[in-house]
Design a protein around this motif. Structure first.
Motif, PDB file in Angstrom:
ATOM      1  N   GLY A  50      10.693  -9.347 -27.940  1.00 13.77           N
ATOM      2  CA  GLY A  50      10.168  -8.464 -28.970  1.00 13.77           C
ATOM      3  C   GLY A  50       8.753  -8.026 -28.682  1.00 13.77           C
ATOM      4  O   GLY A  50       8.372  -6.881 -28.962  1.00 13.77           O
ATOM      5  N   GLY A  51       7.952  -8.934 -28.124  1.00  8.79           N
ATOM      6  CA  GLY A  51       6.581  -8.592 -27.775  1.00  8.79           C
ATOM      7  C   GLY A  51       6.518  -7.526 -26.694  1.00  8.79           C
ATOM      8  O   GLY A  51       5.724  -6.588 -26.763  1.00  8.79           O
ATOM      9  N   TRP A  52       7.384  -7.655 -25.688  1.00 13.48           N
ATOM     10  CA  TRP A  52       7.406  -6.677 -24.600  1.00 13.48           C
ATOM     11  C   TRP A  52       7.919  -5.324 -25.088  1.00 13.48           C
ATOM     12  O   TRP A  52       7.354  -4.271 -24.777  1.00 13.48           O
ATOM     13  N   LEU A  53       8.993  -5.345 -25.863  1.00 14.31           N
ATOM     14  CA  LEU A  53       9.528  -4.086 -26.396  1.00 14.31           C
ATOM     15  C   LEU A  53       8.566  -3.473 -27.414  1.00 14.31           C
ATOM     16  O   LEU A  53       8.384  -2.253 -27.458  1.00 14.31           O
ATOM     17  N   GLY A  54       7.944  -4.332 -28.225  1.00 15.51           N
ATOM     18  CA  GLY A  54       7.010  -3.846 -29.239  1.00 15.51           C
ATOM     19  C   GLY A  54       5.754  -3.241 -28.644  1.00 15.51           C
ATOM     20  O   GLY A  54       5.122  -2.377 -29.258  1.00 15.51           O
ATOM     21  N   ALA A  55       5.364  -3.705 -27.456  1.00 15.99           N
ATOM     22  CA  ALA A  55       4.194  -3.136 -26.796  1.00 15.99           C
ATOM     23  C   ALA A  55       4.464  -1.699 -26.362  1.00 15.99           C
ATOM     24  O   ALA A  55       3.540  -0.886 -26.237  1.00 15.99           O
ATOM     25  N   ILE A  56       5.728  -1.369 -26.136  1.00 14.57           N
ATOM     26  CA  ILE A  56       6.108   0.008 -25.781  1.00 14.57           C
ATOM     27  C   ILE A  56       6.148   0.859 -27.038  1.00 14.57           C
ATOM     28  O   ILE A  56       5.576   1.949 -27.093  1.00 14.57           O
ATOM     29  N   SER A  57       6.816   0.357 -28.078  1.00 13.97           N
ATOM     30  CA  SER A  57       6.898   1.038 -29.368  1.00 13.97           C
ATOM     31  C   SER A  57       7.351   0.028 -30.408  1.00 13.97           C
ATOM     32  O   SER A  57       8.152  -0.864 -30.105  1.00 13.97           O
ATOM     33  N   TRP A  58       6.849   0.168 -31.646  1.00 12.83           N
ATOM     34  CA  TRP A  58       7.285  -0.756 -32.687  1.00 12.83           C
ATOM     35  C   TRP A  58       8.779  -0.597 -32.978  1.00 12.83           C
ATOM     36  O   TRP A  58       9.410  -1.498 -33.530  1.00 12.83           O
ATOM     37  N   LYS A  59       9.342   0.531 -32.594  1.00 18.05           N
ATOM     38  CA  LYS A  59      10.771   0.763 -32.784  1.00 18.05           C
ATOM     39  C   LYS A  59      11.629  -0.003 -31.769  1.00 18.05           C
ATOM     40  O   LYS A  59      12.822  -0.238 -31.989  1.00 18.05           O
ATOM     41  N   GLY A  60      11.019  -0.349 -30.640  1.00 16.23           N
ATOM     42  CA  GLY A  60      11.755  -0.977 -29.549  1.00 16.23           C
ATOM     43  C   GLY A  60      12.568  -2.197 -29.944  1.00 16.23           C
ATOM     44  O   GLY A  60      13.763  -2.292 -29.612  1.00 16.23           O
ATOM     45  N   PRO A  61      11.972  -3.167 -30.672  1.00 15.83           N
ATOM     46  CA  PRO A  61      12.746  -4.353 -31.054  1.00 15.83           C
ATOM     47  C   PRO A  61      13.953  -4.042 -31.933  1.00 15.83           C
ATOM     48  O   PRO A  61      14.978  -4.725 -31.847  1.00 15.83           O
ATOM     49  N   PHE A  62      13.851  -3.030 -32.802  1.00 14.34           N
ATOM     50  CA  PHE A  62      14.993  -2.663 -33.635  1.00 14.34           C
ATOM     51  C   PHE A  62      16.157  -2.187 -32.766  1.00 14.34           C
ATOM     52  O   PHE A  62      17.307  -2.607 -32.955  1.00 14.34           O
ATOM     53  N   PHE A  63      15.835  -1.310 -31.819  1.00 11.43           N
ATOM     54  CA  PHE A  63      16.882  -0.835 -30.914  1.00 11.43           C
ATOM     55  C   PHE A  63      17.341  -1.959 -29.985  1.00 11.43           C
ATOM     56  O   PHE A  63      18.507  -2.005 -29.573  1.00 11.43           O
ATOM     57  N   GLY A  64      16.420  -2.870 -29.678  1.00 14.19           N
ATOM     58  CA  GLY A  64      16.773  -4.017 -28.840  1.00 14.19           C
ATOM     59  C   GLY A  64      17.789  -4.914 -29.517  1.00 14.19           C
ATOM     60  O   GLY A  64      18.737  -5.397 -28.883  1.00 14.19           O
ATOM     61  N   VAL A  65      17.604  -5.145 -30.826  1.00 18.99           N
ATOM     62  CA  VAL A  65      18.552  -5.956 -31.582  1.00 18.99           C
ATOM     63  C   VAL A  65      19.932  -5.303 -31.579  1.00 18.99           C
ATOM     64  O   VAL A  65      20.957  -5.961 -31.362  1.00 18.99           O
ATOM     65  N   ALA A  66      19.960  -3.993 -31.820  1.00 17.55           N
ATOM     66  CA  ALA A  66      21.235  -3.275 -31.837  1.00 17.55           C
ATOM     67  C   ALA A  66      21.958  -3.423 -30.500  1.00 17.55           C
ATOM     68  O   ALA A  66      23.177  -3.646 -30.454  1.00 17.55           O
ATOM     69  N   SER A  67      21.202  -3.321 -29.407  1.00 22.79           N
ATOM     70  CA  SER A  67      21.797  -3.460 -28.075  1.00 22.79           C
ATOM     71  C   SER A  67      22.328  -4.872 -27.842  1.00 22.79           C
ATOM     72  O   SER A  67      23.421  -5.061 -27.293  1.00 22.79           O
ATOM     73  N   LEU A  68      21.555  -5.875 -28.267  1.00 14.55           N
ATOM     74  CA  LEU A  68      21.987  -7.261 -28.101  1.00 14.55           C
ATOM     75  C   LEU A  68      23.244  -7.553 -28.914  1.00 14.55           C
ATOM     76  O   LEU A  68      24.109  -8.329 -28.494  1.00 14.55           O
ATOM     77  N   MET A  69      23.346  -6.921 -30.082  1.00 19.97           N
ATOM     78  CA  MET A  69      24.538  -7.125 -30.904  1.00 19.97           C
ATOM     79  C   MET A  69      25.789  -6.548 -30.237  1.00 19.97           C
ATOM     80  O   MET A  69      26.889  -7.074 -30.388  1.00 19.97           O
ATOM     81  N   VAL A  70      25.608  -5.468 -29.488  1.00 17.87           N
ATOM     82  CA  VAL A  70      26.727  -4.903 -28.731  1.00 17.87           C
ATOM     83  C   VAL A  70      27.184  -5.913 -27.680  1.00 17.87           C
ATOM     84  O   VAL A  70      28.382  -6.142 -27.485  1.00 17.87           O
ATOM     85  N   VAL A  71      26.212  -6.546 -27.007  1.00 20.26           N
ATOM     86  CA  VAL A  71      26.534  -7.571 -26.006  1.00 20.26           C
ATOM     87  C   VAL A  71      27.257  -8.740 -26.666  1.00 20.26           C
ATOM     88  O   VAL A  71      28.256  -9.253 -26.143  1.00 20.26           O
TER      89      VAL A  71
END
Length: 422
Positions: free
Chosen positions: A172-193
């Protein structure tokens, strides 16, 4: 269900470390499927934590408004816990888990899509619904399907929680450093996995998470079952204890990142801090909690961990202006909470003569009420008084939990005597 003798107790398993290690590894494929999905699901919780200051900054939101991201999530989870048994007993383990994963994926994606704090708060509520379906079912599924007994199954579940929570903040820290939206989309992607993994690894089950009756036919849980379960004083005591200590837990989770953010700690820094917190949580939940249970018993060990956690929050309240004190306290709290989570979860599974899924739902309902109130309360206290007060109030609530267990210990002392195959 386990093929081992029902007389095998939690204590006897803990007295033989080598046997415990072996039983933890020898699990049915379905258990490992749920274990993997649980790691991914709890990564989702940790992914969001490092971006709380960034959300407040980018969306011009106050501390109390940002804290509602936890409040809406936990409030919906608390209410939804009351219907998880009804749903899972009709859909079955696998379909309920998959439904929870789909809901989490949808609402986490929508949370990242919008730029309005109030809309995101609403999306977090939907996220909480999915998490309720997944969490309540995952715990009862692992305990029911495991071949190693309740104690080892709970340790396995808490290991998944710890692994997910520890890795989540770093990502979350790495994705959040790119954009605060990153972790939200990251969670969605992980849920697909997680959805793909669970679909492939877990066989289709006709049985529900509720234990089958004597006829071998799965029973359908009624919506009133969790309320009836709370008539058992042991379950009520543990649920209210968790409600009180969750005031401290979610004060730390929701308010500490905001305090550290004001001190200049960025998303990367918050990710590493909560990584340390999660690592200690995972290690203690798997390796230390069983030792404490064996040497001192569940109730005494749980009370000790909660008392030390109360002191930890008090230290954060006294030395709130010290970055080192806050960081150290957060990381140390991970060890205390890891022990407590395993101890109290195992106690809940053995507390009352009700189905595990029902016990989990009733307990979680009370637990997440505390988790819903605490974040918003912390934010408001910080705004109306100062940043010291939320931690001091959180500490007081955890101390109330300790006193409550002490006054009601005669209702819960039997949890160490319950068979692991309960």
């Amino acid at each position: 269900m386990s093929s081992k003798p029902a007389a095998l107790s939690a204590e006897s398993s803990l007295l033989e470390p080598e046997q415990t290690a072996t039983s933890l590894l020898k699990q049915p494929r379905a258990v490992w499927a749920v274990f993997f999905a649980s790691i991914v699901a709890f990564m989702g919780l940790g992914l969001v934590d490092p971006i709380l200051p960034a959300i407040a900054r980018n969306l011009h939101a106050s501390s109390s408004e940002v804290s509602l991201l936890f409040t809406s999530y936990n409030a919906v989870m608390a209410i939804a816990m009351l219907i998880t048994g009804v749903i899972s007993s009709r859909l079955g383990i696998k379909r309920t888990l998959l439904l929870g994963i789909v809901i989490i994926a949808i609402f986490s994606f929508l949370g990242g899509y919008f730029d309005n704090i109030w809309v995101i708060i609403g999306m977090r509520g939907g996220w909480g619904l999915g998490n309720a379906l997944f969490v309540a079912t995952a715990l009862s599924a692992i305990v029911t399907l495991s071949g190693s007994g309740t104690t080892q199954a709970v340790i396995l579940y808490e290991a998944a929680v710890g692994l997910g929570i520890s890795v989540g903040p770093l990502l979350g820290g790495w994705l959040g450093a790119i954009s605060w939206k990153g972790p939200f989309f990251g969670v969605a992607s992980l849920m697909v996995v997680a959805f793909i993994g669970l679909s492939i690894l877990m066989p289709r089950s006709k049985a529900s998470t509720s234990e089958a009756g004597k006829s071998g036919t799965p029973s359908k849980t009624s919506i009133s079952a969790p309320f009836r379960a709370l008539k058992h004083r042991s379950l009520l005591v543990l649920g209210l204890t968790a409600c009180f200590y969750n005031f401290g837990f979610f004060t730390l989770m929701a308010y500490a990142p905001l305090v550290l953010g004001e001190m200049g700690v960025d998303e990367h820094g918050l990710g590493y801090i909560f990584l340390g917190w999660g690592i200690l949580l995972a290690i203690t939940s798997v390796f230390v909690a069983p030792i404490l249970k064996e040497k001192f018993g569940t109730v005494k060990s749980m009370s000790a961990m909660l008392f030390l956690f109360s002191l930890c929050l008090l230290a954060m309240g006294i030395w709130t202006d010290s970055k080192l004190a806050i960081i150290t306290s957060v990381v140390v709290a991970g060890a205390l909470l890891g022990n407590n989570n395993t101890l109290i979860t195992a106690a809940v599974m053995n507390a009352a003569p009700v189905e595990r899924s029902t016990a989990s739902a009733a307990y979680s309902f009370l637990r997440f009420i505390g988790g819903a109130i605490a974040p918003y309360l912390a934010g408001k206290l910080g705004e109306n008084f100062n940043s010291h007060v939320p931690f001091i109030v959180g500490s007081a609530f955890v101390l109330i939990a300790v006193l409550f267990v002490f006054m009601n210990q005669h209702h819960v002392k039997h949890v160490d005597d319950a068979p692991s195959g309960h």
